[in-house]
Design an enzyme around this catalytic site. Structure first.
Site, mmCIF file in Angstrom:
data_model
loop_
_atom_site.group_PDB
_atom_site.id
_atom_site.type_symbol
_atom_site.label_atom_id
_atom_site.label_comp_id
_atom_site.label_asym_id
_atom_site.label_seq_id
_atom_site.Cartn_x
_atom_site.Cartn_y
_atom_site.Cartn_z
ATOM 1 N N SER A 1 0.839 -1.207 0.000
ATOM 2 C CA SER A 1 0.000 0.000 0.000
ATOM 3 C C SER A 1 0.874 1.257 0.000
ATOM 4 C CB SER A 1 -0.930 -0.066 1.219
ATOM 5 O OG SER A 1 -1.885 0.951 1.188
ATOM 6 N N HIS B 1 -7.557 -5.196 -1.393
ATOM 7 C CA HIS B 1 -6.315 -4.469 -1.123
ATOM 8 C C HIS B 1 -5.491 -5.165 -0.031
ATOM 9 C CE1 HIS B 1 -3.534 -1.178 -1.174
ATOM 10 N NE2 HIS B 1 -3.780 -0.832 0.073
ATOM 11 N N ASP C 1 -8.760 -4.864 -6.568
ATOM 12 C CA ASP C 1 -8.305 -3.800 -5.661
ATOM 13 C C ASP C 1 -8.287 -2.471 -6.426
ATOM 14 O OD1 ASP C 1 -6.943 -2.113 -3.944
ATOM 15 O OD2 ASP C 1 -5.083 -3.280 -3.916
#
Ligand SMILES: *[C@@H]1O[C@H](CO)[C@@H](O)[C@H](O)[C@H]1NC(C)=O
Length: 313
Positions: free
Chosen positions: A183, A293, A239
């Site tokens: 991320s 994610h 995602d």
């Protein structure tokens, strides 16, 4: 331009480049080359340890320092903690360790959850700004621009981090550095990786790996990474994070994407070129899944505080 920025802030976080074929003067291009299947064994060979180190980066600093972070730490075997920095707040945590199995120095950056990362990525105050050419002299005159929020985050730890990596290389004598993150941590890892690569002896192999990586800069930055500090990054099914900030605002991914096609846990493809239409870039907006994610990416590896024994940051 103003109306474009307003539009961008109003768009739901899931909106991405391919919609309406919107290009608005951006000269970025999506690759269309056919993907190649990868087996679970292929993925494990190159990505398992970076994924597990990125998972550890979500655990509390004391549990990383003493390497007692439960399963995330245990799954890596023999590892010697070397240094940590950041504060889990404004300055996301990173740590440096000596991986005795892989004989490498590892830098892992902590990430953030999908809600936070999407709010950063959709915040118009973080546009594209010039890459710091004092730090990357070889980039001068190339027109490279990066996400201002990622660069600010990177700048806060870059010097201490480089010093720690150089000391780790000297003390251990290993010739490999692996930089990883999930991320926001993946976005910072691409900058850290390129920076370390430019500062270490050319005999040192530097690999950069990201999971759930958002776009971090313009076409020139993507090309710079491909040429100087290639990244391998995994995108999980639908995602939305890898598709923001959108390409119509001038953002572009580097090459190196490995896409997870479905949740059978062994359906992976290698995506040639940058922002390949057959991978995350080609996702339908109607099928966005924010939970993708976090993971699992493979071997039940998911990212977040919940994997850590204290469940904390
Ligand atoms: C650019 O990098 C130099 C170190 O090379 C650093 O001292 C300076 O603060 C950086 N500038 C910004 C705006 O972050």
């Amino acid at each position: 331009m103003l109306s474009l920025i307003c539009l961008a802030t109003l768009l739901p976080s899931v909106l991405s480049a391919p919609i309406f074929g919107l290009s608005l003067g951006s000269d970025t291009e999506a690759a269309t080359g056919a993907t190649t299947a990868l087996s679970l064994a292929d993925v494990e060979t190159s990505l398992s340890r970076p994924a597990k180190f990125a998972r550890v980066a979500y655990c509390s600093t004391p549990s990383i320092t003493s390497w007692t972070c439960g399963e995330p730490c245990k799954s890596l075997g023999q590892v010697k903690f070397l240094q940590s920095g950041g504060d889990e707040g404004l300055i996301p945590l990173y740590f440096i360790a000596h991986d005795l199995t892989d004989e490498s120095i590892v830098v892992a950056h902590e990430g953030t959850d999908s809600k936070n990362i999407l709010s950063i990525l959709n915040d118009a105050k973080f546009g594209l700004v010039d890459l710091n050419v004092t730090r990357f002299p070889e980039s001068a005159g190339k027109g490279i621009k990066v996400h201002s929020g990622f660069q600010q985050t990177f700048e806060r730890t870059a010097d201490g981090l480089l010093a720690g990596v150089l000391k780790g290389l000297e003390d251990t004598g290993v010739k490999k550095v692996s930089v990883t993150g999930h991320s926001l941590g993946a976005a910072v890892a691409t900058m850290t990786g390129a920076f370390i690569k430019s500062k270490v002896d050319p005999s040192v192999e530097v690999t950069v790996t990201g999971f759930g990586l958002p776009r971090g800069g313009n076409q020139e930055w993507a090309d710079f990474l491909d040429q100087n500090s290639p990244v391998t990054f995994m995108t999980n099914q639908n995602d939305p994070v890898p598709n923001v900030p959108p390409r119509f605002l001038g953002f572009q991914h580097s090459g190196g994407e490995v896409h997870i096609v479905d949740d059978s846990q062994n359906n992976f493809v290698e995506c040639p070129g940058q922002d390949n239409e057959n991978c995350a870039q080609g996702n339908s907006l109607l099928k966005t899944s924010v939970s993708n994610h976090k993971g699992p990416y493979f071997d039940d590896i998911s990212f977040g505080h919940s994997a850590c024994p204290d469940g904390a940051a």
